[in-house]
Write a protein that holds these residues in place. Structure first.
Motif, PDB file in Angstrom:
ATOM      1  N   UNK A 223      27.371  13.324  27.526  1.00  0.00           N
ATOM      2  CA  UNK A 223      26.691  14.435  26.850  1.00  0.00           C
ATOM      3  C   UNK A 223      25.340  14.733  27.495  1.00  0.00           C
ATOM      4  N   UNK A 224      24.651  13.695  27.972  1.00  0.00           N
ATOM      5  CA  UNK A 224      23.363  13.950  28.620  1.00  0.00           C
ATOM      6  C   UNK A 224      23.552  14.544  30.011  1.00  0.00           C
ATOM      7  N   UNK A 252      20.531  20.540  23.956  1.00  0.00           N
ATOM      8  CA  UNK A 252      19.546  19.467  23.839  1.00  0.00           C
ATOM      9  C   UNK A 252      19.012  19.329  22.415  1.00  0.00           C
ATOM     10  N   UNK A 253      18.970  20.430  21.686  1.00  0.00           N
ATOM     11  CA  UNK A 253      18.586  20.346  20.279  1.00  0.00           C
ATOM     12  C   UNK A 253      19.631  19.570  19.484  1.00  0.00           C
ATOM     13  N   UNK A 276      12.487  14.255  25.105  1.00  0.00           N
ATOM     14  CA  UNK A 276      12.071  14.454  26.498  1.00  0.00           C
ATOM     15  C   UNK A 276      13.018  15.428  27.193  1.00  0.00           C
ATOM     16  N   UNK A 277      14.313  15.248  26.973  1.00  0.00           N
ATOM     17  CA  UNK A 277      15.293  16.151  27.584  1.00  0.00           C
ATOM     18  C   UNK A 277      15.127  17.576  27.060  1.00  0.00           C
ATOM     19  N   UNK A 282      13.242  23.176  27.863  1.00  0.00           N
ATOM     20  CA  UNK A 282      12.506  24.325  27.330  1.00  0.00           C
ATOM     21  C   UNK A 282      11.433  24.827  28.295  1.00  0.00           C
ATOM     22  N   UNK A 283      10.688  23.908  28.905  1.00  0.00           N
ATOM     23  CA  UNK A 283       9.512  24.312  29.676  1.00  0.00           C
ATOM     24  C   UNK A 283       9.820  24.720  31.112  1.00  0.00           C
ATOM     25  N   UNK A 284      10.589  23.911  31.822  1.00  0.00           N
ATOM     26  CA  UNK A 284      10.764  24.175  33.254  1.00  0.00           C
ATOM     27  C   UNK A 284      11.457  25.505  33.550  1.00  0.00           C
ATOM     28  N   UNK A 285      12.520  25.881  32.829  1.00  0.00           N
ATOM     29  CA  UNK A 285      13.092  27.205  33.097  1.00  0.00           C
ATOM     30  C   UNK A 285      12.115  28.343  32.798  1.00  0.00           C
TER      31      UNK A 285
END
Length: 330
Positions: A223-224, A252-253, A276-277, A282-285
């Motif tokens: 799943x990860x 990821x939620x 963390x995942x 959320x941030x990098x894209x």
């Protein structure tokens, strides 16, 4: 006597000859170029790919306990990954000659180590149908030049994460005969010390070949890793596409919600890892929408998150197994 023209010709002739230092530099440059070419042909250059391919199996080896069987399994799998990488490139090029030697070389190494492993552990043949199908799908995708497709990425995740389960089942923690199997096939060394797993003394797919801690560990990796597949899509091939970004956030939620449900029995570490995942997804894209992030950096991020999941699994495999089986009512 030399005329001015003769002197000019002599000077130009002398100047055109490389000095010994220049010749030495040219040779070293040529050797360096050949070395780089060899590495490009023979060594997979995807950092994140190495992490996603090897970490589930390594975790299974540590969870189950090292034995010569799962150690050799990891060697064979490393060769197999290199064969998949070089073989896929050969197929993508529609059998270009320069890609053939690495593919054939790794195919030979994979076959040799695999046969040695099967002689000592013939029960591994139970997994052959699955990996045969996965291999055919992978090379079909390469031939059709769709090796970066969603379905082929799913094939890669299934192959890597199933290896975690196999490595656990071959571990020293499970190397003892089950009830009534103490003398089963004792004449063949490959059936000991766990005939239920190493051979077929308990049928084609006995429960001993599916230890619960191995199943849960493989599921956590699956799943990860699929979440990583979605994340990488948002950073590269589907960059800027809202639907893919929302899918990554939703995935990821969901992992975070599972982590919340496990807090009481498994502690905070699964939830913190999922958070963390989620932050990464959320941030990098969002940053990549403003300016392109180099692929190397994306690979390094995936290495870091893969390592985080790896540490979580080997540190809390038993606790998470208890928690998740409790949640599922098993």
């Amino acid at each position: 006597m030399l005329t001015d023209a003769d002197r000019g010709k002599a000077a130009r002739s002398k100047g055109s000859r490389p000095s010994p230092q220049a010749r030495k530099s040219a040779k070293s440059t040529g050797a360096g170029s050949k070395g780089r070419q060899w590495r490009r042909l023979w060594i997979p250059d995807q950092i994140g790919g190495w992490a996603m391919a090897l970490m589930p199996g390594l975790a299974g080896l540590l969870i189950g306990g090292p034995t010569w069987r799962n150690l050799l399994l990891m060697v064979a799998w490393a060769f197999c990954y290199c064969f998949e990488f070089t073989g896929s490139r050969w197929m993508v090029s529609h059998r270009a000659a320069r890609f053939a030697p690495p593919a054939l070389g790794y195919a030979l190494l994979t076959a040799v180590t695999g046969l040695i492993l099967l002689v000592g552990t013939p029960g591994l043949l139970r997994w052959a149908p699955l990996y045969l199908v996965l291999g055919v799908l992978n090379f079909a995708a390469a031939w059709m030049r769709t090796e970066r497709s969603w379905w082929n990425d799913t094939v890669a995740v299934i192959a890597a994460c199933t290896l975690c389960l196999i490595a656990v089942s071959l571990g020293s923690r499970f190397q003892k005969p089950g009830p009534g199997l103490e003398s089963a096939n004792s004449g063949f060394f490959g059936c000991q010390p766990n005939p239920a797993v190493d051979c077929f003394a308990s049928g084609f797919l006995p429960s001993a070949a599916l230890p619960s801690v191995g199943v849960i560990s493989a599921a956590v990796f699956a799943v990860t890793q699929f979440g990583s597949v979605i994340f990488v899509k948002t950073m590269i091939r589907e960059r800027g596409k809202t639907w893919c970004y929302l899918l990554s956030l939703a995935w990821n939620l969901a992992l975070c919600l599972i982590g919340v449900a496990m807090v009481r029995t498994a502690g905070w570490w699964p939830l913190l890892t999922a958070l963390v995942l989620l932050v990464r997804a959320a941030l990098l894209p969002a940053i990549a929408r403003q300016r392109r992030i180099p692929i190397l950096y994306v690979g390094l991020v995936e290495c870091a998150t893969s390592l985080l999941v790896f540490i979580l699994v080997i540190a809390q495999a038993g606790v998470m197994t208890t928690a998740l089986t409790g949640l599922l009512g098993a």
